[in-house]
Motif scaffolding. Structure first.
Motif, mmCIF file in Angstrom:
data_model
loop_
_atom_site.group_PDB
_atom_site.id
_atom_site.type_symbol
_atom_site.label_atom_id
_atom_site.label_comp_id
_atom_site.label_asym_id
_atom_site.label_seq_id
_atom_site.Cartn_x
_atom_site.Cartn_y
_atom_site.Cartn_z
ATOM 1 N N THR A 3 0.687 -1.548 -0.286
ATOM 2 C CA THR A 3 -0.154 0.069 -0.270
ATOM 3 C C THR A 3 0.889 1.556 -0.042
ATOM 4 O OG1 THR A 3 -0.251 0.149 2.780
ATOM 5 C CG2 THR A 3 -1.909 -1.186 1.222
ATOM 6 N N PRO A 68 -6.300 3.145 -0.038
ATOM 7 C CA PRO A 68 -6.748 2.227 0.457
ATOM 8 C C PRO A 68 -7.318 3.311 1.117
ATOM 9 C CG PRO A 68 -4.664 0.843 -0.554
ATOM 10 C CD PRO A 68 -4.475 2.613 -0.410
ATOM 11 N N SER A 71 -8.928 6.877 0.428
ATOM 12 C CA SER A 71 -10.210 6.641 0.328
ATOM 13 C C SER A 71 -11.212 6.729 1.388
ATOM 14 C CB SER A 71 -10.301 5.357 -0.772
ATOM 15 O OG SER A 71 -11.155 5.138 -1.544
ATOM 16 N N GLN A 100 -6.665 -1.740 6.443
ATOM 17 C CA GLN A 100 -5.924 -0.881 5.871
ATOM 18 C C GLN A 100 -4.583 0.062 6.538
ATOM 19 O OE1 GLN A 100 -5.344 -0.910 2.283
ATOM 20 N NE2 GLN A 100 -6.710 -2.530 2.309
#
Length: 135
Positions: A3, A68, A71, A100
């Motif tokens: 990520t 991620p 968002s 996340q």
């Protein structure tokens, strides 16, 4: 799943491993408190606190460019700003956010370890050069 783009983060920090480690440490240390505050605010249906905490998290995570996470916190913040706060939806987003954020935390911990290994290797190289010169 990755990520984070560690090279891009280091570029933003001018390549400084020490600064990278400091930023990671600060983020990792502040994260539990921010997540706890958000979880409690969601349970209390306190959309103002959820929105403020989401905004702070977005700023913190923005530095690491974790799309991620950005968002999810963006959705939470927008929900709060629009006045359409729904505790069930916020709780579902929070659960995704926890997953996340744990992935980000683990990647940062690994990156810090890598940075430490690189710094130690640099120190060993300098020592080796010094030993070679004195022989």
């Amino acid at each position: 799943m990755k990520t984070l783009d560690k090279d891009a983060i280091l570029d933003r920090l001018g390549g400084s491993l020490e600064l990278f480690e400091a930023v990671c440490d600060r983020f990792v240390n502040l994260l539990p408190g921010q997540m706890t505050a958000m979880g409690a605010a969601i349970q209390a249906s306190d959309s103002d606190t959820v929105g403020r905490t989401a905004h702070r998290l977005r700023g913190s995570v923005g530095y690491f460019d974790s799309q991620p996470v950005l968002s999810i916190v963006g959705e939470l913040e927008a929900m709060c700003k629009s006045g359409n706060f729904e505790a069930g939806q916020a709780a579902a987003l929070y659960q995704r956010l926890e997953e996340q954020m744990e992935a980000v935390r683990q990647e940062l911990a690994g990156a810090e370890s890598q940075a430490e290994r690189e710094r130690l290797q640099g120190t060993l190289n300098v020592l080796a050069e010094g030993i070679t010169r004195t022989q």
